[in-house]
Design a protein around this motif. Structure first.
Motif, PDB file in Angstrom:
ATOM      1  N   ARG A 109     -14.166  10.291 -19.204  1.00 45.63           N
ATOM      2  CA  ARG A 109     -14.322   9.805 -17.949  1.00 45.63           C
ATOM      3  C   ARG A 109     -14.180   8.315 -17.783  1.00 45.63           C
ATOM      4  NH1 ARG A 109     -17.444  11.548 -13.182  1.00 45.63           N
ATOM      5  NH2 ARG A 109     -16.597   9.779 -11.899  1.00 45.63           N
ATOM      6  N   VAL A 163      -6.759  -4.069  -1.476  1.00 44.80           N
ATOM      7  CA  VAL A 163      -7.598  -2.755  -1.762  1.00 44.80           C
ATOM      8  C   VAL A 163      -9.082  -3.251  -2.187  1.00 44.80           C
ATOM      9  CG1 VAL A 163      -5.559  -1.418  -2.391  1.00 44.80           C
ATOM     10  CG2 VAL A 163      -7.052  -2.733  -4.143  1.00 44.80           C
ATOM     11  N   GLU A 201      -7.328  13.608  -3.696  1.00 47.24           N
ATOM     12  CA  GLU A 201      -8.016  12.936  -2.463  1.00 47.24           C
ATOM     13  C   GLU A 201      -8.526  11.403  -2.719  1.00 47.24           C
ATOM     14  OE1 GLU A 201      -9.448  15.657  -4.178  1.00 47.24           O
ATOM     15  OE2 GLU A 201      -8.494  16.959  -2.966  1.00 47.24           O
ATOM     16  N   ALA A 202      -7.955  10.844  -3.917  1.00 49.95           N
ATOM     17  CA  ALA A 202      -8.198   9.727  -4.178  1.00 49.95           C
ATOM     18  C   ALA A 202      -7.070   8.811  -4.331  1.00 49.95           C
ATOM     19  CB  ALA A 202      -9.267   9.550  -5.490  1.00 49.95           C
ATOM     20  N   PRO A 203      -6.046   8.848  -3.448  1.00 50.23           N
ATOM     21  CA  PRO A 203      -4.698   8.387  -3.674  1.00 50.23           C
ATOM     22  C   PRO A 203      -4.586   6.876  -4.402  1.00 50.23           C
ATOM     23  CG  PRO A 203      -5.156   8.389  -1.231  1.00 50.23           C
ATOM     24  CD  PRO A 203      -6.342   9.165  -2.072  1.00 50.23           C
ATOM     25  N   THR A 204      -5.686   6.098  -3.818  1.00 48.68           N
ATOM     26  CA  THR A 204      -5.499   4.514  -4.532  1.00 48.68           C
ATOM     27  C   THR A 204      -5.770   4.718  -5.993  1.00 48.68           C
ATOM     28  OG1 THR A 204      -6.527   3.815  -2.645  1.00 48.68           O
ATOM     29  CG2 THR A 204      -6.704   2.460  -4.630  1.00 48.68           C
ATOM     30  N   LEU A 251     -13.404  -4.757  -5.789  1.00 53.85           N
ATOM     31  CA  LEU A 251     -14.407  -3.490  -6.388  1.00 53.85           C
ATOM     32  C   LEU A 251     -13.562  -2.564  -6.770  1.00 53.85           C
ATOM     33  CD1 LEU A 251     -17.288  -2.194  -6.472  1.00 53.85           C
ATOM     34  CD2 LEU A 251     -16.973  -1.625  -4.159  1.00 53.85           C
ATOM     35  N   ARG A 252     -12.321  -2.007  -5.937  1.00 50.44           N
ATOM     36  CA  ARG A 252     -11.890  -1.000  -6.129  1.00 50.44           C
ATOM     37  C   ARG A 252     -10.812  -1.213  -7.374  1.00 50.44           C
ATOM     38  NH1 ARG A 252     -11.075  -0.446   0.180  1.00 50.44           N
ATOM     39  NH2 ARG A 252     -12.128   1.442   0.589  1.00 50.44           N
ATOM     40  N   LEU A 287       1.234   4.097  -2.732  1.00 56.14           N
ATOM     41  CA  LEU A 287       1.133   5.605  -2.645  1.00 56.14           C
ATOM     42  C   LEU A 287       2.311   6.349  -3.157  1.00 56.14           C
ATOM     43  CD1 LEU A 287      -0.564   7.802  -0.959  1.00 56.14           C
ATOM     44  CD2 LEU A 287       0.788   7.297   1.093  1.00 56.14           C
ATOM     45  N   PRO A 330     -19.241   3.441 -10.062  1.00 53.62           N
ATOM     46  CA  PRO A 330     -19.177   2.303 -11.005  1.00 53.62           C
ATOM     47  C   PRO A 330     -20.420   1.751 -10.578  1.00 53.62           C
ATOM     48  CG  PRO A 330     -17.830   1.784  -9.100  1.00 53.62           C
ATOM     49  CD  PRO A 330     -18.290   3.421  -9.081  1.00 53.62           C
ATOM     50  N   LEU A 360      -6.535   4.327   0.732  1.00 55.92           N
ATOM     51  CA  LEU A 360      -4.876   4.913   0.911  1.00 55.92           C
ATOM     52  C   LEU A 360      -4.786   6.394   1.631  1.00 55.92           C
ATOM     53  CD1 LEU A 360      -2.707   4.152  -1.965  1.00 55.92           C
ATOM     54  CD2 LEU A 360      -2.309   3.503   0.366  1.00 55.92           C
ATOM     55  N   GLU A 400     -15.313   5.729 -16.061  1.00 60.29           N
ATOM     56  CA  GLU A 400     -16.636   5.476 -15.575  1.00 60.29           C
ATOM     57  C   GLU A 400     -16.478   4.199 -14.244  1.00 60.29           C
ATOM     58  OE1 GLU A 400     -19.699   7.216 -15.781  1.00 60.29           O
ATOM     59  OE2 GLU A 400     -19.420   8.032 -17.616  1.00 60.29           O
ATOM     60  N   GLU A 401     -15.681   3.283 -14.603  1.00 61.34           N
ATOM     61  CA  GLU A 401     -15.403   2.355 -13.541  1.00 61.34           C
ATOM     62  C   GLU A 401     -14.742   2.811 -12.077  1.00 61.34           C
ATOM     63  OE1 GLU A 401     -14.304   2.349 -16.692  1.00 61.34           O
ATOM     64  OE2 GLU A 401     -15.336   1.170 -17.844  1.00 61.34           O
ATOM     65  N   CYS A 402     -14.311   3.867 -12.185  1.00 59.66           N
ATOM     66  CA  CYS A 402     -13.500   4.637 -11.003  1.00 59.66           C
ATOM     67  C   CYS A 402     -14.659   5.397 -10.220  1.00 59.66           C
ATOM     68  CB  CYS A 402     -12.386   5.550 -11.406  1.00 59.66           C
ATOM     69  SG  CYS A 402     -11.220   4.392 -11.992  1.00 59.66           S
ATOM     70  N   GLN A 403     -14.390   5.162  -8.714  1.00 60.25           N
ATOM     71  CA  GLN A 403     -15.396   5.965  -7.904  1.00 60.25           C
ATOM     72  C   GLN A 403     -15.179   7.210  -7.950  1.00 60.25           C
ATOM     73  OE1 GLN A 403     -14.833   4.292  -4.070  1.00 60.25           O
ATOM     74  NE2 GLN A 403     -16.287   2.318  -4.590  1.00 60.25           N
ATOM     75  N   LEU A 446       0.866  -1.139   0.052  1.00 68.49           N
ATOM     76  CA  LEU A 446      -0.071  -0.169   0.015  1.00 68.49           C
ATOM     77  C   LEU A 446       0.758   1.300  -0.065  1.00 68.49           C
ATOM     78  CD1 LEU A 446      -2.879  -0.637   2.376  1.00 68.49           C
ATOM     79  CD2 LEU A 446      -3.009  -0.617  -0.121  1.00 68.49           C
ATOM     80  N   ASP A 447       1.959   1.246   0.743  1.00 66.73           N
ATOM     81  CA  ASP A 447       2.764   2.263   0.594  1.00 66.73           C
ATOM     82  C   ASP A 447       3.376   2.507  -0.413  1.00 66.73           C
ATOM     83  OD1 ASP A 447       2.504   3.049   3.505  1.00 66.73           O
ATOM     84  OD2 ASP A 447       3.770   1.372   3.882  1.00 66.73           O
ATOM     85  N   ASP A 484     -11.465   5.886   0.270  1.00 68.16           N
ATOM     86  CA  ASP A 484     -10.298   5.369  -0.433  1.00 68.16           C
ATOM     87  C   ASP A 484      -9.356   5.052   0.727  1.00 68.16           C
ATOM     88  OD1 ASP A 484      -8.267   6.420  -3.082  1.00 68.16           O
ATOM     89  OD2 ASP A 484      -7.426   5.656  -1.365  1.00 68.16           O
TER      90      ASP A 484
END
Lengths: 141, 300
Positions: free
Chosen positions: A50, A118, A78-81, A121-122, A28, B193, B45, A52-55, A24-25, B43
């Motif tokens: 866009r 993660v 704000e969405a680092p993943t 889903l993500r 990041l 999604p 992270l 669309e599959e991403c949150q 995870l680090d 998220d």
């Protein structure tokens, strides 16, 4: 035969070398490396697609310059993943030949070993990015 | 309650002032024994990019959900998780997170299924803490593991299942999704999604009250007068109501559940976590399309 690029191999090795939780680090660290998209696209958001599959709001555009694919992605801090996913694909695919991008092995994503960490889903968002990059490239040749 | 309550005047208007703390309260008390600050974000992270010093991370998706089937952890698994996080049964847990505490209230609801007594939400969440320039750190400081007891999960009071909803027609139902999801124009949240619900629309009779109506732009909860207008006057919920809230997978409706139960003070509120991904995929359940709630269905 689907294959991955040398830069993708380096990324895979980096993920496979670190213990499970440190992945995870590492993700990041990649998130921090995502380059800004070129200025000419920054002012023309309507040109971006866009994912669309991403949150979170992720946009991408590809360009082909003398058979080389340029890959540009944006994702919010704000969405680092998601940003990490975008960065990894950008590094893996940018500046590669059209054929290399089109034949890039989708299995690369699951080989990173992030799915359980993660959540599936993500990780779907990352597949969405890759599919859209390939589709754009195939439409532009 | 182990810890002193936050005497902030805003919280005193609510039915349960003890369920909230302010950013300044957290700043003042952080690091004290018996107080565990927990960040819960969409998220996974975001916490790693910087969090309240001493705060630990709890991930809704990879930790609170059962890894195989669609449910939450069972009693033994939850005890193991909380023990590994260093949380004790007597601890005061302060939850905060991104997106107006959306995921923090979800974690609040899940922990309440196990009856953890003292849980508080930090009003305004992560965004407010950062906007106020308060300290954040990337340093993780795991707590020494504890022995959280095995507590039976109680699904009877604050959780609703599809069968409960089918028996609920005629009583208040709240759909907290976006207007487009409610009318059936789309089956997933704009910008999010599609998680696979094949039908669009809403559960018959459900009132549409998108969850984010309950917060201001700075992500803090609205004052009680404004909440009363939204939920009592406009949605017609009264004190004796038996309410079920739902969304797509039960997380946005946890936020509304928290608002109805802890801020407005409606005693009987349940969250239907199966929500639209179950209802919209289920065989032989009634669905209404369009902007009207629709009539009580016959024959169900």
């Amino acid at each position: 035969m689907p294959e991955i690029t040398p830069s993708a191999t380096e990324i895979l090795e980096a993920f496979n070398e670190v213990p499970r939780l440190a992945k995870l680090d590492l993700l990041l660290e990649y998130a921090d490396q995502l380059p800004e998209i070129p200025e000419n696209f920054r002012d023309r958001p309507e040109l971006l697609e866009r994912v669309e599959e991403c949150q979170s709001p992720v946009y991408l555009i590809t360009e082909i310059e003398s058979n080389r694919v340029r890959v540009y992605l944006t994702a919010p801090v704000e969405a680092p993943t998601t940003r990490g996913f975008a960065s990894i694909l950008q590094i893996a695919l940018d500046n590669q030949s059209v054929q290399t991008v089109l034949e890039f092995d989708d299995g690369f994503i699951s080989s990173l070993g992030l799915t359980e960490l993660v959540s599936p889903l993500r990780i779907r968002g990352m597949h969405g990015m890759l599919n859209r990059i390939k589709r754009q490239v195939s439409e532009k040749i | 309650m182990t810890y002193p309550l936050d005497s902030d005047a805003k919280f005193q208007q609510y039915a349960h002032p003890e369920a909230l703390v302010s950013t300044s309260w957290v700043d003042q008390h952080k690091g004290s024994a018996g107080l565990v600050i927990v960040e819960c974000d969409e998220d996974i992270l975001l916490y790693n990019t910087g969090h309240i010093p001493g705060a630990i991370k709890l991930d809704w998706h990879t930790e609170l959900n059962h890894p195989v089937f669609r449910d939450y952890l069972n009693s033994t698994e939850m005890a193991a998780l909380l023990s590994s996080k260093g949380i004790s049964r007597e601890d005061t847990i302060v939850l905060y997170g991104d997106k107006s505490n959306w995921w923090a209230t979800y974690a609040f609801w899940v922990l309440k299924l196990f009856g953890h007594e003292d849980i508080r939400i930090m009003d305004g969440g992560r965004a407010k803490w950062i906007a106020e320039g308060r300290e954040v750190t990337q340093e993780t400081s795991p707590l020494a593991s504890t022995e959280y007891p095995v507590v039976e999960r109680d699904d009877s009071k604050i959780r609703a299942f599809k069968e409960d909803v089918l028996k609920h027609f005629g009583k208040p139902l709240i759909d907290v999704r976006s207007p487009q999801e409610y009318t059936g124009e789309r089956t997933h949240m704009p910008d999010y999604p599609d998680e696979g619900a094949p039908r669009g629309g809403h559960i018959p009779t459900a009132a549409s009250v998108p969850w984010a109506k309950a917060v201001y732009e700075d992500q803090t909860f609205k004052a009680i007068d404004e909440l009363n207008v939204i939920y009592r006057q406009e949605a017609g919920i009264n004190d004796s109501a038996d309410v079920i809230a739902y969304c797509r997978i039960g997380e946005r409706s946890s936020h509304t559940w928290f608002v109805l139960k802890y801020l407005i003070g409606i005693e009987k509120v349940r969250n239907y976590d199966g929500s639209w991904t179950e209802w919209g995929s289920a065989v032989r359940v009634p669905i209404v399309k369009g902007a009207e709630p629709g009539a009580v269905p016959v024959g169900f």
